[in-house]
Design a protein around this motif. Sequence first.
Motif, mmCIF file in Angstrom:
data_model
loop_
_atom_site.group_PDB
_atom_site.id
_atom_site.type_symbol
_atom_site.label_atom_id
_atom_site.label_comp_id
_atom_site.label_asym_id
_atom_site.label_seq_id
_atom_site.Cartn_x
_atom_site.Cartn_y
_atom_site.Cartn_z
ATOM 1 N N ILE B 7 0.850 -1.197 0.000
ATOM 2 C CA ILE B 7 0.000 0.000 0.000
ATOM 3 C C ILE B 7 0.887 1.249 0.000
ATOM 4 O O ILE B 7 1.755 1.423 0.857
ATOM 5 N N THR B 8 0.655 2.089 -0.982
ATOM 6 C CA THR B 8 1.400 3.336 -1.091
ATOM 7 C C THR B 8 0.410 4.476 -1.198
ATOM 8 O O THR B 8 -0.582 4.373 -1.916
ATOM 9 N N LYS B 9 0.673 5.524 -0.428
ATOM 10 C CA LYS B 9 -0.230 6.669 -0.474
ATOM 11 C C LYS B 9 0.574 7.942 -0.271
ATOM 12 O O LYS B 9 1.384 8.037 0.648
ATOM 13 N N SER B 10 0.370 8.901 -1.153
ATOM 14 C CA SER B 10 1.027 10.189 -0.916
ATOM 15 C C SER B 10 0.022 11.317 -1.050
ATOM 16 O O SER B 10 -1.007 11.198 -1.715
ATOM 17 N N PHE B 11 0.306 12.398 -0.347
ATOM 18 C CA PHE B 11 -0.503 13.609 -0.444
ATOM 19 C C PHE B 11 0.352 14.706 -1.052
ATOM 20 O O PHE B 11 1.417 15.024 -0.508
ATOM 21 N N ASN B 12 -0.080 15.274 -2.126
ATOM 22 C CA ASN B 12 0.635 16.367 -2.788
ATOM 23 C C ASN B 12 2.133 16.070 -2.925
ATOM 24 O O ASN B 12 2.969 16.885 -2.555
ATOM 25 N N GLY B 13 2.447 14.887 -3.387
ATOM 26 C CA GLY B 13 3.843 14.567 -3.647
ATOM 27 C C GLY B 13 4.618 14.080 -2.431
ATOM 28 O O GLY B 13 5.752 13.623 -2.565
ATOM 29 N N THR B 14 4.044 14.175 -1.241
ATOM 30 C CA THR B 14 4.731 13.649 -0.059
ATOM 31 C C THR B 14 4.236 12.233 0.217
ATOM 32 O O THR B 14 3.043 12.034 0.434
ATOM 33 N N THR B 15 5.162 11.278 0.187
ATOM 34 C CA THR B 15 4.747 9.902 0.419
ATOM 35 C C THR B 15 4.527 9.688 1.909
ATOM 36 O O THR B 15 5.395 10.001 2.729
ATOM 37 N N ILE B 16 3.357 9.194 2.270
ATOM 38 C CA ILE B 16 3.036 8.946 3.674
ATOM 39 C C ILE B 16 3.182 7.459 3.975
ATOM 40 O O ILE B 16 3.755 7.061 4.983
ATOM 41 N N LEU B 17 2.638 6.635 3.092
ATOM 42 C CA LEU B 17 2.773 5.191 3.244
ATOM 43 C C LEU B 17 3.560 4.693 2.041
ATOM 44 O O LEU B 17 3.226 5.007 0.907
ATOM 45 N N ASN B 18 4.608 3.923 2.316
ATOM 46 C CA ASN B 18 5.424 3.458 1.208
ATOM 47 C C ASN B 18 5.472 1.938 1.190
ATOM 48 O O ASN B 18 6.068 1.323 2.071
ATOM 49 N N GLN B 19 4.827 1.334 0.213
ATOM 50 C CA GLN B 19 4.912 -0.115 0.002
ATOM 51 C C GLN B 19 4.659 -0.896 1.282
ATOM 52 O O GLN B 19 5.402 -1.802 1.619
ATOM 53 N N LEU B 20 3.590 -0.517 1.967
ATOM 54 C CA LEU B 20 3.325 -1.169 3.240
ATOM 55 C C LEU B 20 2.566 -2.476 3.032
ATOM 56 O O LEU B 20 1.575 -2.520 2.305
#
Lengths: 217, 212
Positions: B7-20
């Motif tokens: 699971i990967t999620k970013s907001f406005n280019g900032t990655t919050i969750l990376n390949q979880l």
Amino acid sequence: MLQYTSEILPSLLSGTVMTLKIFFWTLVASLPLGILVSLGRSSKFKPLSWILSFYIWVMRGTPLLLQLIFVFYGLPNMPFFHIVFERYDAALFAFILNYTAYFAEIFRGGFGAIDKGQYEGAKVLGLSYWQTIRKIVVPQVVKIVIPSIGNEVINLVKDSSLVYVIGLGDLLRAGNIASSRDVTLLPLVLVGIIYLLLTLICTWVLKVVEKHYSYYR
Amino acid sequence: MLKLENITKSFNGTTILNQLSVDVNDNSILSIVGPSGAGKTTLLRCIAGLDRPDSGKFILDGKEFDPADDSDTEQIIGVVFQDFNLFPHLTVMENVTLAPIMVLKQDKKSAQETAESLLKELSLESHAQQYPFELSGGQKQRVAIARALAMKPQILCYDEPTSALDPSLRDAVGKVILELKKTGITQIVVTHDPEFASNISDQILKVTPINK
Ligand SMILES: Nc1ncnc2c1ncn2[C@@H]1O[C@H](COP(=O)(O)OP(=O)(O)OP(=O)(O)O)[C@@H](O)[C@H]1O
Ligand SMILES: [Mg+2]
């Protein structure tokens, strides 16, 4: 004087009926339409939201009197297709268009005051958009907007006298006719008293509704 | 078993969750811990279908599913929000029965019966006719739990269930969560309280803020 009052009262009362008819049907149509327009205005489908914003802008930025005259005297003179309204229909059409815009603006404020957590709470329970609007959002919006809607409702009682200009036989016209025919002030005083009674009743009804919605905070 | 894959999620280019990635066994309790801003709530919102991850998969019992898709009536995920998001204009009973009636199309009577037994289990039976504003924080939270459970979700998620409560109530929620485990439900609990997490969980997932 009492005798004279009882002589003109029937015509004043039939004028009152016309005033109440316009008042009632305008409310019945404009309140739900106002909700729909305010929802449409915040729609993600931009053309819809632009059109509705434009409509609200025009309705709130021009006099209701002009809108009435435009609908009744103006539309029949349109270049290609002439839209001709009966007086009463013209009055209702203009009033509903105008009040829908005002109500939409009030409802917009109400919808904006609902926490986004309410939508999310409904979404994770599986409620659809319309179920959420109907069961969760609108009931809370109604409570929020009652005071502002109340002001508009009282304005509507008084604004309804504007139909005078297109020759509809409302309360004001009935009074004015009697007053100039009999060269006396009394009919106009009576008209004033009837308007006062009507606004008093509205204020009272609004209090009751407000109280009904005070069951939660 | 619930599997989250990459699971990967970013907001406005900032990655919050990376390949979880994480596996949650059926009928177990997973705690998600980590410092403020680490992305715990974001992860929970993705699982609940309130946010969409940029990439990654959710797999339940071998089948991929989309938490954000609410077209099927069967409830997979239930959520107890940090500030509960109860419906203020509805009584406790109505809060709990609304979705079963509207979404699962249960008739009012059987929805109320289910609700009554849920409220009883959560010691709320005397509050059924009250409105949320009349309840304490702990009671509101239990109403939120009852409301979620009434939809019979397979997985129940909590965001910071202890944050709005004083310490004695903290143990009470812990107990409720452990009681619910006996009913066979899978639970995911976001918390920044490591002690609480270790008291209740079978498995702890630590998330850390990603440095750019
Ligand atoms: N809708 C959003 N738009 C932009 N940035 C967001 C959004 N939601 C969260 N973020 C950012 O993502 C990061 C993680 O937020 P999140 O709420 O998931 O943290 P958290 O681990 O739950 O923290 P806390 O313990 O304080 O609740 C934060 O830096 C936050 O600013
Ligand atoms: Mg958080």
